[in-house]
Design an enzyme around this catalytic site. Sequence first.
Site, PDB file in Angstrom:
ATOM      1  N   CYS A  71       0.825  -1.204   0.000  1.00 56.43           N
ATOM      2  CA  CYS A  71       0.000   0.000   0.000  1.00 56.43           C
ATOM      3  C   CYS A  71       0.862   1.258   0.000  1.00 56.43           C
ATOM      4  O   CYS A  71       2.008   1.229   0.424  1.00 56.43           O
ATOM      5  CB  CYS A  71      -0.950   0.083   1.191  1.00 56.43           C
ATOM      6  SG  CYS A  71      -1.860  -1.422   1.492  1.00 56.43           S
ATOM      7  N   ARG A 100       2.789   0.478  -5.475  1.00 54.17           N
ATOM      8  CA  ARG A 100       2.768  -0.230  -4.191  1.00 54.17           C
ATOM      9  C   ARG A 100       1.482  -1.035  -3.994  1.00 54.17           C
ATOM     10  O   ARG A 100       1.342  -1.759  -3.007  1.00 54.17           O
ATOM     11  CB  ARG A 100       2.906   0.777  -3.036  1.00 54.17           C
ATOM     12  CG  ARG A 100       4.120   1.669  -3.133  1.00 54.17           C
ATOM     13  CD  ARG A 100       4.151   2.650  -1.987  1.00 54.17           C
ATOM     14  NE  ARG A 100       4.339   1.951  -0.738  1.00 54.17           N
ATOM     15  CZ  ARG A 100       5.508   1.602  -0.234  1.00 54.17           C
ATOM     16  NH1 ARG A 100       6.602   1.890  -0.895  1.00 54.17           N
ATOM     17  NH2 ARG A 100       5.583   0.966   0.896  1.00 54.17           N
ATOM     18  N   TRP A 128      -3.016  -2.572  -1.539  1.00 51.22           N
ATOM     19  CA  TRP A 128      -2.767  -3.938  -2.013  1.00 51.22           C
ATOM     20  C   TRP A 128      -3.275  -4.830  -0.894  1.00 51.22           C
ATOM     21  O   TRP A 128      -2.672  -4.886   0.182  1.00 51.22           O
ATOM     22  CB  TRP A 128      -1.277  -4.145  -2.267  1.00 51.22           C
ATOM     23  CG  TRP A 128      -0.964  -5.472  -2.896  1.00 51.22           C
ATOM     24  CD1 TRP A 128      -1.020  -5.774  -4.223  1.00 51.22           C
ATOM     25  CD2 TRP A 128      -0.534  -6.671  -2.224  1.00 51.22           C
ATOM     26  NE1 TRP A 128      -0.654  -7.086  -4.421  1.00 51.22           N
ATOM     27  CE2 TRP A 128      -0.349  -7.666  -3.219  1.00 51.22           C
ATOM     28  CE3 TRP A 128      -0.295  -7.010  -0.903  1.00 51.22           C
ATOM     29  CZ2 TRP A 128       0.060  -8.954  -2.923  1.00 51.22           C
ATOM     30  CZ3 TRP A 128       0.119  -8.305  -0.613  1.00 51.22           C
ATOM     31  CH2 TRP A 128       0.292  -9.264  -1.618  1.00 51.22           C
ATOM     32  N   ASN A 149      -0.221   1.364   6.038  1.00 53.55           N
ATOM     33  CA  ASN A 149       0.565   0.461   5.186  1.00 53.55           C
ATOM     34  C   ASN A 149       1.305  -0.486   6.114  1.00 53.55           C
ATOM     35  O   ASN A 149       2.018  -0.032   7.004  1.00 53.55           O
ATOM     36  CB  ASN A 149       1.562   1.277   4.344  1.00 53.55           C
ATOM     37  CG  ASN A 149       2.609   0.396   3.690  1.00 53.55           C
ATOM     38  OD1 ASN A 149       2.321  -0.751   3.328  1.00 53.55           O
ATOM     39  ND2 ASN A 149       3.810   0.918   3.532  1.00 53.55           N
ATOM     40  N   GLY A 150       1.132  -1.794   5.904  1.00 54.35           N
ATOM     41  CA  GLY A 150       1.820  -2.769   6.751  1.00 54.35           C
ATOM     42  C   GLY A 150       0.853  -3.861   7.171  1.00 54.35           C
ATOM     43  O   GLY A 150      -0.259  -3.967   6.649  1.00 54.35           O
ATOM     44  N   GLU A 164      14.217 -16.100 -15.210  1.00 56.24           N
ATOM     45  CA  GLU A 164      13.754 -14.722 -15.299  1.00 56.24           C
ATOM     46  C   GLU A 164      12.815 -14.536 -16.497  1.00 56.24           C
ATOM     47  O   GLU A 164      11.806 -13.838 -16.405  1.00 56.24           O
ATOM     48  CB  GLU A 164      14.953 -13.769 -15.381  1.00 56.24           C
ATOM     49  CG  GLU A 164      14.610 -12.315 -15.619  1.00 56.24           C
ATOM     50  CD  GLU A 164      13.641 -11.704 -14.606  1.00 56.24           C
ATOM     51  OE1 GLU A 164      13.378 -12.329 -13.551  1.00 56.24           O
ATOM     52  OE2 GLU A 164      13.112 -10.613 -14.880  1.00 56.24           O
ATOM     53  N   LYS A 166       8.940 -13.170 -16.190  1.00 58.25           N
ATOM     54  CA  LYS A 166       8.446 -11.999 -16.929  1.00 58.25           C
ATOM     55  C   LYS A 166       7.166 -12.335 -17.671  1.00 58.25           C
ATOM     56  O   LYS A 166       6.183 -11.617 -17.600  1.00 58.25           O
ATOM     57  CB  LYS A 166       9.499 -11.589 -17.938  1.00 58.25           C
ATOM     58  CG  LYS A 166      10.281 -10.350 -17.958  1.00 58.25           C
ATOM     59  CD  LYS A 166      10.282  -9.289 -16.968  1.00 58.25           C
ATOM     60  CE  LYS A 166       9.904  -9.579 -15.582  1.00 58.25           C
ATOM     61  NZ  LYS A 166      10.753  -9.285 -14.516  1.00 58.25           N
ATOM     62  N   GLU A 222       4.071 -13.109 -15.296  1.00 59.02           N
ATOM     63  CA  GLU A 222       3.520 -12.045 -14.441  1.00 59.02           C
ATOM     64  C   GLU A 222       2.712 -11.010 -15.202  1.00 59.02           C
ATOM     65  O   GLU A 222       1.838 -10.374 -14.628  1.00 59.02           O
ATOM     66  CB  GLU A 222       4.591 -11.391 -13.556  1.00 59.02           C
ATOM     67  CG  GLU A 222       5.524 -10.437 -14.223  1.00 59.02           C
ATOM     68  CD  GLU A 222       6.528  -9.820 -13.247  1.00 59.02           C
ATOM     69  OE1 GLU A 222       6.146  -9.427 -12.144  1.00 59.02           O
ATOM     70  OE2 GLU A 222       7.714  -9.728 -13.617  1.00 59.02           O
ATOM     71  N   HIS A 252      12.290 -35.837 -16.730  1.00 53.81           N
ATOM     72  CA  HIS A 252      12.066 -36.568 -15.474  1.00 53.81           C
ATOM     73  C   HIS A 252      10.667 -36.325 -14.914  1.00 53.81           C
ATOM     74  O   HIS A 252      10.454 -36.463 -13.720  1.00 53.81           O
ATOM     75  CB  HIS A 252      13.142 -36.195 -14.446  1.00 53.81           C
ATOM     76  CG  HIS A 252      14.511 -36.609 -14.885  1.00 53.81           C
ATOM     77  ND1 HIS A 252      14.916 -37.923 -14.925  1.00 53.81           N
ATOM     78  CD2 HIS A 252      15.553 -35.881 -15.357  1.00 53.81           C
ATOM     79  CE1 HIS A 252      16.156 -37.988 -15.377  1.00 53.81           C
ATOM     80  NE2 HIS A 252      16.569 -36.760 -15.655  1.00 53.81           N
ATOM     81  N   LYS A 290       4.586  -3.358  -6.962  1.00 52.45           N
ATOM     82  CA  LYS A 290       6.011  -3.189  -7.272  1.00 52.45           C
ATOM     83  C   LYS A 290       6.887  -3.396  -6.049  1.00 52.45           C
ATOM     84  O   LYS A 290       7.976  -3.942  -6.138  1.00 52.45           O
ATOM     85  CB  LYS A 290       6.206  -1.785  -7.845  1.00 52.45           C
ATOM     86  CG  LYS A 290       7.617  -1.474  -8.277  1.00 52.45           C
ATOM     87  CD  LYS A 290       7.881  -2.053  -9.629  1.00 52.45           C
ATOM     88  CE  LYS A 290       9.288  -1.765 -10.113  1.00 52.45           C
ATOM     89  NZ  LYS A 290       9.686  -2.782 -11.112  1.00 52.45           N
TER      90      LYS A 290
HETATM   91  C1  AGP Z   1       9.678  -8.505 -10.898  1.00 46.55           C
HETATM   92  O1  AGP Z   1       9.200  -8.395 -12.188  1.00 46.55           O
HETATM   93  C2  AGP Z   1       8.715  -8.733  -9.886  1.00 46.55           C
HETATM   94  N1  AGP Z   1       7.648  -7.848  -9.959  1.00 46.55           N
HETATM   95  C3  AGP Z   1       9.179  -9.144  -8.498  1.00 46.55           C
HETATM   96  O2  AGP Z   1       9.551 -10.472  -8.628  1.00 46.55           O
HETATM   97  C4  AGP Z   1      10.312  -8.392  -7.788  1.00 46.55           C
HETATM   98  O3  AGP Z   1      11.518  -8.593  -8.448  1.00 46.55           O
HETATM   99  C5  AGP Z   1      10.401  -8.889  -6.332  1.00 46.55           C
HETATM  100  O4  AGP Z   1       9.210  -8.580  -5.675  1.00 46.55           O
HETATM  101  C6  AGP Z   1      11.579  -8.322  -5.581  1.00 46.55           C
HETATM  102  O5  AGP Z   1      11.500  -6.944  -5.463  1.00 46.55           O
HETATM  103  P1  AGP Z   1      12.764  -6.078  -5.065  1.00 46.55           P
HETATM  104  O6  AGP Z   1      13.800  -6.263  -6.123  1.00 46.55           O
HETATM  105  O7  AGP Z   1      12.261  -4.678  -4.992  1.00 46.55           O
HETATM  106  O8  AGP Z   1      13.245  -6.603  -3.738  1.00 46.55           O
END
Ligand code: AGP
Length: 594
Positions: free
Chosen positions: A2, A27, A75, A101-102, A471, A475, A478, A494, A589
């Site tokens: 948040c 956030r 969030w 937030n928290g 990675e 990508k 997500e 396997h 994010k």
């Molecule tokens: C990346 O595309 C993601 N949204 C997510 O995995 C991100 O990398 C992860 O939450 C870690 O965040 P940070 O690098 O800010 O610690």
Amino acid sequence: MCGIVGYLGVEDAREIIISGLKRLEYRGYDSAGIALRKCDSGTFHIYKDKGRVARLEEIADFSFKTCLGIGHTRWATHGVPNKVNSHPHQSEKSRFFIVHNGVIDNYKELKSEILNGNKFVSDTDSEVIAHIIEKYSDEMSVNEAIRKTMSLLEGSYALAIIDTYNRDKIYACKNKSPLLLGLSDKGTIISSDVMALVGYSTKYVPLKDKTFVEITKKGYKTLDIIGKEVEHEVKVIDVDYFNIEKGEYSHFMLKEISEQPSVIRTIISKYFDKEEVTLNGDISKAIKESDRLYIIAAGTSMNAGFIGKELFEKMAFIPTEVHIASEFAYNMPLLSKKPLFIFISQSGETADLRAVLVNIKAAGYRSLTITNVKTSTLAREADHYVEIHAGPEIAVASTKAYTAQIVVLAILAYGQSDKHINLRKELSKVAISIENIIDKREYIEALVQEYLTKRNCFYIGRGIDYYACLESSLKLKEISYIQTEGFAAGELKHGTIALIEEDTPVIAIISQRSIGKNTRSNLNEVQSRGAKTLVISTNSVHEHGDQIVLDDVYELFSPLLTIIPAQFIAYYAALQRGYDIDKPRNLAKSVTVE
Ligand code: AGP
């Protein structure tokens, strides 16, 4: 997670809060709300609903002048995203409004032990906070009631609080969740991040944990939990923060993918003097003195960590382990005698990493944070930090931060190596090769149309290519919601090969001479079972028919190249499906809850 924004001053509170919340949507963005004080009558008004911050512009009354308010972009953690669970929340008799937030870990206990009999309207942990403050403010001053409440809360919180009986003040407090004050001669802003201050303040005060703040028209006062005044440093906002517009690009993600060559050049300019690396000597010393590196990270940053492991082990011969932060925090493995912990985090705020940092600090171990935000919690609390200089990354899907993290890891590893390559030259070559891929993005868009036709997809590779697959698949899944896994190519047979059926897309990454042939055999295995295969390879190992052939670069740097088509594949797959690329569903994010 948040984002919260509050304002008290002579400017229009509604405008400052809504524009700040829009900048904090990274956030969380499943619901939003705002509480405002009318300047003339002094009455308070709350507007909140499920949906983005833009929804507030539809529902808020814009006919009156406002000079004080608090706002929130959510969030959801406790309670589904709906109007009732949106913030601000009110105390039982509606005297207090709060945005939070928290996560309050002991909210159930607080409900039954302190607030037995109170009626709650939402399913959130946050509402409890407003009720407790109101309960204690019957017996003591508001200032004391909030600090007493802070002493009871277990977990994380950044709070902005309005007391409707004290109409010219806002209160704030924090523990673990980030909170800062933006300062200007026209008023004071409370915010989760510097981003919300853009255009309004050039100076800010990052608040320490367990700090209470009282804001009036005259300024602010910071106290610790027992009421003793505490000093906080005033900082100047980095101009980089102002570079947060999309410009000519349709999405931040596309902009950020395209910025990668210039990010690499910026990092070179920051950490090289001619051909020599110029890193803080204490950091090199810390790495040299350790017998093993423990990389702690999550998501994309963890995937960069895997490449870091290859770089440290193959360039500098330092044993390196990579750990999922949320696992490591509660299931620590046996450590070596002289470990050095490297925290990799774009935001520098990820709660899973912070939980580890707190533990390892308490145990007396040394730490280094690699981050994009030098003012972040993880940068401040580790023994050392290195900035990745990627510039603000707005899209939830991390792209340029990943490549920047790898480049910084390469610089750190190179510092401990026999310097058998000219690092500056090799990195410059990578930047040019990325530009070549960016120029071919329309071709990749057409490949996506042809190949990514199913609900699922596999990325396969071996060694460093396997790490690049992790990675690449993150990508794709997500933002396009295609169920994608990154697989070690040899492991597929396997069990997982059972999932391959007619036209299942399988994308292979092949950049390493030593293992390329093996990956190609695995590719044949899936082709014989009907898979539709697409190969991303580098020039020296490519074969006729490979769809995407990239330039050759220093072998350990190939993930800096192979990830670029994968980023475009994710981008175009999401675009072709009509999804919200910069704000994918269910994500945020900055993940500031465990
Ligand atoms: C990346 O595309 C993601 N949204 C997510 O995995 C991100 O990398 C992860 O939450 C870690 O965040 P940070 O690098 O800010 O610690």
